[in-house]
Design a protein around this motif. Structure first.
Motif, short mmCIF file in Angstrom:
data_model
loop_
_atom_site.label_atom_id
_atom_site.label_comp_id
_atom_site.label_asym_id
_atom_site.label_seq_id
_atom_site.Cartn_x
_atom_site.Cartn_y
_atom_site.Cartn_z
N UNK A 1 0.84 -1.16 0.00
CA UNK A 1 0.00 0.00 0.00
C UNK A 1 0.89 1.23 0.00
N UNK A 2 0.55 2.20 -0.83
CA UNK A 2 1.34 3.42 -0.94
C UNK A 2 0.42 4.62 -0.78
N UNK A 3 0.97 5.75 -0.31
CA UNK A 3 0.15 6.96 -0.24
C UNK A 3 -0.14 7.47 -1.66
N UNK A 4 -1.11 8.37 -1.76
CA UNK A 4 -1.47 8.93 -3.06
C UNK A 4 -0.26 9.58 -3.71
N UNK A 5 -0.25 9.62 -5.03
CA UNK A 5 0.84 10.23 -5.78
C UNK A 5 1.09 11.65 -5.29
N UNK A 6 2.35 11.96 -5.05
CA UNK A 6 2.73 13.28 -4.57
C UNK A 6 2.57 13.46 -3.07
N UNK A 41 -6.20 -5.74 11.77
CA UNK A 41 -4.90 -6.34 12.04
C UNK A 41 -3.95 -5.26 12.54
N UNK A 42 -2.98 -5.68 13.35
CA UNK A 42 -2.00 -4.75 13.92
C UNK A 42 -0.58 -5.21 13.62
N UNK A 43 0.27 -4.26 13.33
CA UNK A 43 1.69 -4.49 13.13
C UNK A 43 2.43 -3.66 14.17
N UNK A 44 3.29 -4.30 14.96
CA UNK A 44 4.05 -3.58 15.97
C UNK A 44 5.49 -3.42 15.52
N UNK A 45 5.94 -2.18 15.38
CA UNK A 45 7.34 -1.89 15.08
C UNK A 45 8.02 -1.73 16.43
N UNK A 67 11.74 6.79 7.94
CA UNK A 67 11.70 5.34 7.73
C UNK A 67 12.02 5.02 6.27
N UNK A 68 13.01 4.17 6.07
CA UNK A 68 13.42 3.81 4.72
C UNK A 68 12.81 2.48 4.28
N UNK A 69 12.65 1.56 5.20
CA UNK A 69 12.05 0.28 4.87
C UNK A 69 11.01 -0.08 5.91
N UNK A 70 9.93 -0.64 5.47
CA UNK A 70 8.90 -1.17 6.36
C UNK A 70 8.31 -2.39 5.67
N UNK A 71 9.14 -3.43 5.58
CA UNK A 71 8.74 -4.65 4.88
C UNK A 71 8.21 -5.66 5.90
#
Length: 106
Positions: A1-6, A41-45, A67-71
């Protein structure tokens, strides 16, 4: 999932010594690969690493942590946040804060 363009996602974190804040990401409207609706669902960093792979033990004032990576994959997701801190590490780029003076338009 990516944010909207720009656009860019941003999150303000204020660390408090001696701990580095952790981040919980909540996913809603989750659908599995068969098209079946799932619970939120939850993801814990649980921590952050610098670009050299070293764990950050503090967040320094006057720095921006990008943040450079969030894989991650579905094995990192839980239906409750922070079940046992089973989570991922995120690589961040540490940048100096750049102050820009502006005048408000009223």
């Amino acid at each position: 999932m990516k944010p909207a363009t720009g656009s860019t996602w941003a999150y303000q974190v204020f660390g408090q010594a001696p701990q580095v804040a952790h981040l919980i990401v909540k996913f809603t409207d989750v659908v599995d690969h068969n098209g079946k609706d799932q619970a939120d669902q939850y993801l814990t960093v649980k921590g952050f690493r610098d670009m050299n792979g070293d764990e950050l033990s503090t967040l320094e004032p006057g720095k921006v942590y990008r943040m450079k990576t969030l894989a991650f994959d579905d094995s990192h997701l839980e239906i409750i946040p922070e079940p046992d801190m089973v989570s991922i590490w995120v690589t961040v780029e540490v940048l100096d804060w750049v102050e820009v003076e502006v005048k408000p338009i009223i």
